[in-house]
Design a protein around this motif. Structure first.
Motif, PDB file in Angstrom:
ATOM      1  N   ARG B 109      46.117  30.873  52.117  1.00 28.67           N
ATOM      2  CA  ARG B 109      45.959  29.939  50.998  1.00 28.67           C
ATOM      3  C   ARG B 109      47.221  29.144  50.721  1.00 28.67           C
ATOM      4  N   PRO B 113      44.531  25.997  50.076  1.00 30.31           N
ATOM      5  CA  PRO B 113      44.055  26.802  48.934  1.00 30.31           C
ATOM      6  C   PRO B 113      42.544  27.013  48.955  1.00 30.31           C
ATOM      7  N   PRO B 118      40.453  35.652  53.607  1.00 28.20           N
ATOM      8  CA  PRO B 118      41.171  36.491  52.636  1.00 28.20           C
ATOM      9  C   PRO B 118      42.673  36.528  52.941  1.00 28.20           C
ATOM     10  N   ARG B 126      44.750  37.497  42.051  1.00 25.71           N
ATOM     11  CA  ARG B 126      43.566  38.339  42.194  1.00 25.71           C
ATOM     12  C   ARG B 126      42.872  38.568  40.861  1.00 25.71           C
ATOM     13  N   LEU B 127      41.531  38.688  40.908  1.00 33.27           N
ATOM     14  CA  LEU B 127      40.745  38.953  39.702  1.00 33.27           C
ATOM     15  C   LEU B 127      39.781  40.102  39.970  1.00 33.27           C
ATOM     16  N   ARG B 128      39.636  40.985  38.985  1.00 31.20           N
ATOM     17  CA  ARG B 128      38.623  42.047  39.022  1.00 31.20           C
ATOM     18  C   ARG B 128      38.645  42.880  40.295  1.00 31.20           C
ATOM     19  N   VAL B 129      39.814  43.181  40.800  1.00 30.49           N
ATOM     20  CA  VAL B 129      39.886  44.012  41.996  1.00 30.49           C
ATOM     21  C   VAL B 129      39.412  45.431  41.634  1.00 30.49           C
ATOM     22  N   ALA B 130      38.530  45.988  42.469  1.00 30.51           N
ATOM     23  CA  ALA B 130      38.022  47.333  42.206  1.00 30.51           C
ATOM     24  C   ALA B 130      39.174  48.332  42.239  1.00 30.51           C
ATOM     25  N   TRP B 133      41.238  49.460  45.251  1.00 30.40           N
ATOM     26  CA  TRP B 133      42.018  48.483  46.021  1.00 30.40           C
ATOM     27  C   TRP B 133      43.122  47.838  45.204  1.00 30.40           C
ATOM     28  N   ARG B 136      46.945  46.924  46.241  1.00 29.97           N
ATOM     29  CA  ARG B 136      47.061  47.166  47.675  1.00 29.97           C
ATOM     30  C   ARG B 136      46.696  45.914  48.457  1.00 29.97           C
ATOM     31  N   PRO B 137      47.501  45.608  49.479  1.00 33.92           N
ATOM     32  CA  PRO B 137      47.094  44.518  50.376  1.00 33.92           C
ATOM     33  C   PRO B 137      45.913  44.990  51.220  1.00 33.92           C
ATOM     34  N   ILE B 138      45.230  44.047  51.882  1.00 38.23           N
ATOM     35  CA  ILE B 138      44.075  44.434  52.705  1.00 38.23           C
ATOM     36  C   ILE B 138      44.556  45.246  53.912  1.00 38.23           C
TER      37      ILE B 138
END
Lengths: 259, 171
Positions: B109, B113, B118, B126-130, B133, B136-138
């Motif tokens: 991005r 952008p 990902p 980031r928004l609403r990350v479970a 996760w 943490r990076p992917i």
């Protein structure tokens, strides 16, 4: 000078907005039914082969059964669902004046239970709530989805669109990235549908059972590694409102069948 | 294309050295290492040790770790059901330099952008990350290097593609 510049800017922003919700032209709009193979389409169309009809039949029984305590059954007030419920699912979510908020069909059923039958609401995703909702929605089968033009719904519908287009979760994806911009392509093995909620509650082979639109939305959010909203959250109602507008005037298919 | 100068050394987080013996779970929970963007690339490795192409290949093919084949097709005829949302990985090592690949995986991005790719090594925006996760990076830094090393080696053009591979010049 500044004012004219603002007007020009506003014009540019309006011009940049797609002409249709989601940018899917009416002539391109299609149900997930069209994405399925002929065998699954035939299974959905044949009520005697469609496993979702078991839930609908249970819902029909519940419709006619009076709760304990002397309150009437659904049919006690509404009579024959075939007549009284025809078209109802096609216009939900709708505004609930008593509570001053938009509600979906399963919330409508639970409000009715509480207010008129004086019994506890049915749990989200319970067989009873899915069955009763599916039974009511099936009465609208074949009718075009027709969201009400109620201005009180507009703020939540806008919120729903914003949620649909918001990137979220660890993967930073949005509903719109797949279902507006890449429908028809493949995400791994899965053909990406346009994501129109034409047939909820529906029977999903992957679930080996019936589920609501909220359950389906939670699946997608988990896939994005986002924290799903709790069942019944206003965010889902907002999304359902936007999705209904985006899907109109596709016909109601409840109970749909999907892979 | 607007590119951030090295002056704006993209310090995505403070540095933290990972012990070579750290498990993946430990490693991925560490603060992110600093990342230096130069032009449209991240020329410097994120780790001291070189990436391992065999490990990188396993990550690329793993649909719950690298996730790559959910969107990208690639030169993996044995893999069924490859996605088609994103460019084919065939010959990607000839089209992009190691540093260009690294930036596109770490945080594409920064270049575009609007990209649906990902950001594998960034926690920005980031928004609403479970819960599982969050923070943490992917992929962990070592895994990023494994993937970069593997993709750098994908230099063969698609069968029947007789056009010479072209290096995209840095802007």
């Amino acid at each position: 000078m500044i004012r004219s510049a603002v007007l020009v800017l506003a014009g540019l922003i309006l011009a940049a907005e797609p002409a249709f919700p989601g940018g899917i032209a009416p002539s391109d709009k299609r149900s997930g039914l069209a994405e399925m193979g002929p065998e699954l389409q035939a299974m959905q169309r044949d009520d005697t082969a469609h496993p979702g009809m078991l839930w609908v039949q249970d819902g029909a029984d519940l419709w006619a059964r009076a709760p304990t305590g002397g309150a009437p059954a659904c049919s006690g007030c509404h009579g024959e669902a075939r007549a009284s419920m025809r078209g109802v699912a096609a216009r939900y979510p709708a505004w609930d004046a008593r509570n001053g908020r938009p509600i979906d069909l399963q919330d409508r059923i639970n409000l009715c239970r509480r207010t008129h039958q004086h019994v506890e609401p049915l749990a989200y995703e319970s067989a009873d709530l899915l069955g009763l909702t599916a039974f009511v929605a099936t009465q609208s089968r074949g009718m075009p989805i027709a969201p009400p033009e109620d201005p009180r719904l507009a703020p939540a519908r806008r919120e729903g669109r914003a949620l649909f287009e918001a990137r979220m979760g660890q993967l930073g994806l949005s509903c719109a990235i797949c279902h507006d911009d890449h429908w028809g392509r493949h995400l791994g093995a899965a053909a990406i549908p346009q994501g129109h909620p034409t047939g909820y509650p529906l029977y999903r082979l992957e679930w080996q059972g019936m589920g609501s639109l909220q359950r389906r939305l939670r699946n997608c959010m988990s896939g994005m590694r986002a924290e799903p909203y709790p069942f019944g959250a206003p965010d889902y109602i907002a999304l359902e409102l936007y999705l209904a507008e985006r899907a109109a005037p596709l016909p109601v298919e409840t109970p749909a069948l999907r892979p | 294309m607007r590119v951030r100068r090295p002056a704006a050394l993209r310090l995505l987080a403070l540095a933290s050295a990972a012990a070579a013996s750290a498990t993946r779970a430990e490693e991925i929970a560490l603060p992110l290492r600093p990342v230096a963007v130069v032009g449209d690339a991240i020329p410097a490795s994120l780790t001291e040790e070189a990436g391992d192409p065999a490990r990188g290949r396993a990550i690329v093919l793993d649909r719950t770790r690298g996730l790559c084949l959910l969107c990208h097709p690639g030169p993996f005829p044995e893999e069924r059901f490859q996605g088609n949302l994103a460019p084919d990985l065939t010959g990607v090592g000839a089209r992009l330099s190691e540093g260009q690949l690294r930036l596109r995986i770490v945080d594409g991005r920064l270049l575009n952008p609007q990209t649906i790719m990902p950001s594998y090594y960034s926690l920005a925006g980031r928004l609403r990350v479970a819960a599982a996760w969050q923070g943490r990076p992917i992929l962990a830094a070592r895994e990023i290097e494994d993937v970069v090393t593997f993709l750098t080696g994908l230099r063969d053009p698609a069968p029947g593609d007789r056009t010479a591979p072209v290096m995209r010049p840095a802007p």
